[in-house]
Design an enzyme around this catalytic site. Sequence first.
Site, PDB file in Angstrom:
ATOM      1  N   ASP A 186       0.813  -1.215   0.000  1.00 61.94           N
ATOM      2  CA  ASP A 186       0.000   0.000   0.000  1.00 61.94           C
ATOM      3  C   ASP A 186       0.848   1.267   0.000  1.00 61.94           C
ATOM      4  O   ASP A 186       0.449   2.287  -0.568  1.00 61.94           O
ATOM      5  CB  ASP A 186      -0.930   0.012   1.216  1.00 61.94           C
ATOM      6  CG  ASP A 186      -2.143  -0.876   1.020  1.00 61.94           C
ATOM      7  OD1 ASP A 186      -2.049  -1.825   0.219  1.00 61.94           O
ATOM      8  OD2 ASP A 186      -3.181  -0.632   1.655  1.00 61.94           O
ATOM      9  N   CYS A 224       5.501  -2.515   8.192  1.00 60.48           N
ATOM     10  CA  CYS A 224       5.912  -1.205   8.729  1.00 60.48           C
ATOM     11  C   CYS A 224       5.717  -1.129  10.238  1.00 60.48           C
ATOM     12  O   CYS A 224       4.741  -1.631  10.783  1.00 60.48           O
ATOM     13  CB  CYS A 224       5.160  -0.096   8.020  1.00 60.48           C
ATOM     14  SG  CYS A 224       5.574   0.024   6.262  1.00 60.48           S
ATOM     15  N   GLU A 226      -6.758   4.688   0.152  1.00 63.66           N
ATOM     16  CA  GLU A 226      -6.298   5.237   1.423  1.00 63.66           C
ATOM     17  C   GLU A 226      -5.902   6.697   1.236  1.00 63.66           C
ATOM     18  O   GLU A 226      -5.354   7.071   0.205  1.00 63.66           O
ATOM     19  CB  GLU A 226      -5.103   4.445   1.953  1.00 63.66           C
ATOM     20  CG  GLU A 226      -5.487   3.064   2.445  1.00 63.66           C
ATOM     21  CD  GLU A 226      -4.321   2.322   3.074  1.00 63.66           C
ATOM     22  OE1 GLU A 226      -3.166   2.780   2.924  1.00 63.66           O
ATOM     23  OE2 GLU A 226      -4.567   1.287   3.714  1.00 63.66           O
ATOM     24  N   SER A 278      -4.909   4.963   5.733  1.00 65.64           N
ATOM     25  CA  SER A 278      -3.825   4.064   6.089  1.00 65.64           C
ATOM     26  C   SER A 278      -3.793   3.908   7.600  1.00 65.64           C
ATOM     27  O   SER A 278      -4.206   4.800   8.344  1.00 65.64           O
ATOM     28  CB  SER A 278      -2.497   4.650   5.604  1.00 65.64           C
ATOM     29  OG  SER A 278      -1.418   4.075   6.290  1.00 65.64           O
ATOM     30  N   CYS A 308       1.217  -8.304   5.115  1.00 65.71           N
ATOM     31  CA  CYS A 308       0.831  -6.907   4.925  1.00 65.71           C
ATOM     32  C   CYS A 308      -0.664  -6.706   4.720  1.00 65.71           C
ATOM     33  O   CYS A 308      -1.451  -7.632   4.795  1.00 65.71           O
ATOM     34  CB  CYS A 308       1.673  -6.286   3.819  1.00 65.71           C
ATOM     35  SG  CYS A 308       3.372  -5.988   4.384  1.00 65.71           S
ATOM     36  N   ASP A 309      -1.013  -5.462   4.388  1.00 62.36           N
ATOM     37  CA  ASP A 309      -2.344  -4.918   4.638  1.00 62.36           C
ATOM     38  C   ASP A 309      -3.523  -5.756   4.159  1.00 62.36           C
ATOM     39  O   ASP A 309      -4.471  -5.981   4.903  1.00 62.36           O
ATOM     40  CB  ASP A 309      -2.448  -3.529   4.003  1.00 62.36           C
ATOM     41  CG  ASP A 309      -1.563  -2.515   4.696  1.00 62.36           C
ATOM     42  OD1 ASP A 309      -0.560  -2.923   5.302  1.00 62.36           O
ATOM     43  OD2 ASP A 309      -1.862  -1.320   4.632  1.00 62.36           O
ATOM     44  N   LYS A 310      -3.536  -6.175   2.894  1.00 66.49           N
ATOM     45  CA  LYS A 310      -4.705  -6.893   2.379  1.00 66.49           C
ATOM     46  C   LYS A 310      -4.501  -8.397   2.341  1.00 66.49           C
ATOM     47  O   LYS A 310      -5.450  -9.140   2.077  1.00 66.49           O
ATOM     48  CB  LYS A 310      -5.038  -6.404   0.950  1.00 66.49           C
ATOM     49  CG  LYS A 310      -5.239  -4.903   0.844  1.00 66.49           C
ATOM     50  CD  LYS A 310      -6.267  -4.390   1.840  1.00 66.49           C
ATOM     51  CE  LYS A 310      -6.277  -2.884   1.909  1.00 66.49           C
ATOM     52  NZ  LYS A 310      -5.027  -2.274   2.375  1.00 66.49           N
TER      53      LYS A 310
END
Length: 616
Positions: free
Chosen positions: A81, A195, A491, A517, A122-124
């Site tokens: 992202d 992150c 985001e 985010s 990570c995010d998704k």
Amino acid sequence: MPKYRSATTTHGRNMAGARALWRATGMTDADFGKPIIAVVNSFTQFVPGHVHLRDLGKLVAEQIEAAGGVAKEFNTIAVDDGIAMGHGGMLYSLPSRELIADSVEYMVNAHCADAMVCISNCDKITPGMLMASLRLNIPVIFVSGGPMEAGKTKLSDQLIKLDLVDAMIQGANPNVSDADSEQIERSACPTCGSCSGMFTANSMNCLTEALGLSQPGNGSLLATHADRKTLFINAGKRIVELTKRYYEQDDLSALPRNIAKKEAFENAMILDIAMGGSTNTVLHLLAAAQEGDVDFKMEDIDRLSRQVPHLCKVAPSTQKYHMEDVHRAGGVMGILGELDRAGLLNRNVNNILGLSLPETLAQYDVMLSQDEQVKSMYQAGPAGIRTTKAFSQDCRWPTLDTDREQGCIRSKAHAYSQDGGLAVLSGNLAQDGCIVKTAGVDEDNLVFSGPAKVYESQDDAVEAILGGKVVAGDVVIIRYEGPKGGPGMQEMLYPTSYLKSMGLGKACALITDGRFSGGTSGLSIGHVSPEAANGGIIGLVEEGDIVDINIPNREINLRVDEKTLAARREAQLARGDKAWTPKDRQRQVSFALRAYASLATSADKGAVRDKSKLGG
């Protein structure tokens, strides 16, 4: 007694062709009849949170085979992202979640796998795999790649801690020199891993612990630390045990829907509120609940948000603490322990270890545990060496952080605030609700009113912010960026970061039907539902309208009377097939994204596909 799914392809004379193909993958006669376990990896060189995962699938597979299973690995896609942000690439991020869920279903069902180990980060990727796991309802264990070490550098002879968001903010800050900006950029992301703050990736990996689908330490143990290898080894061993418990002992408690039931979803949301997690977790928990037929809705989140204190404050809400500090304080189990002592958790839940919540906390909460190995694991710390390699260091904090009065994790009596880190707001501007990360909101901004500055794309908002057209006291409205209207629900980290760069981070509000985010802080309100593209009132806001925000009262309202709103709605409908679309936006939308938009629901439903449009 359930039958191994894989027997469909490994037994019977009519499956000679399938067995011939299995043999070509290395299977032998001795393997037919063993459980076939999918190792669902997500290695890619595009994403720092996944760049170190190449060999970890093999590590898990070796343990599966040693424990009596057959391991077969495949990969999903993974979008970064941060790299996709600020341009058209962000349109693809949220839709990739559905692609990941579908691809896992396709592979596992096409080949009749019996169980899965999901290697996400990570995010998704974690949400997509979680959705697939609850959809398929076969034994599963999640083990993520782990968090990145926090960046550290010296500016003006002062040592500071950094993360990705600092690089974004200072890169656009006209008061920061080129040399300092470059130094921050080079220091912000020093290692592999997700992150380093309580952003979406780390939030979701923490929530898998609360859901009972991953091992203690999964959400907080650093990607670089040697101790993390144990999580992968144990996942390979444990999944074979879980699989045999279900298929050979008819033990339904080994299935994800019987682990991640409503009480577990509530515990996960309680954790998220207490640790000030990413607002995206709301979206993903709602989506996962729908896949598992769990009756968990926005109303439940609203109810819980009014009861749970803020016990753990982490970047981006503060620069004092990052995930490595959360881990030193006891990680997810440390936070759950404080919540349990406050009487806020559902205790009648179990997990992939076969333990109840009280049993798990007795062993893994550092305030209770007598296990020296557990305490040592939570002392795992950063090395401060740039690397892309997993398990590459074995540094330890000299002591644990067990200060529940002034430390990273607090007790309820010493909470950062008695109001939790996330809140659901509703009112005429968000009739089906919206989300704000209260952990990142300055106390002076909990009640805020101001005139609307309206933009129909993130790009226009960024241009206005950097061009000085947004001033203190404004309420920035970014609409037509929802799941359907974007499409893809971008985001808004760049607009919020640039407000900070321009010195407006505590002087303005930002409201959007898009999302934020996990790195966002400030008075940033997202997930406005219904979105503009679905006829939401956010699509009727005009320049200069006064917007009233009251977080303590959970209210968000447009100060415009019903008669005026009705007239504006009629004007929208008069646009015919252009109604509820942006007027002047120039955006190329691919066929793949149009297909996603045609089925997307608003954020209050998790932005999942509308099954009713498919006859489901």
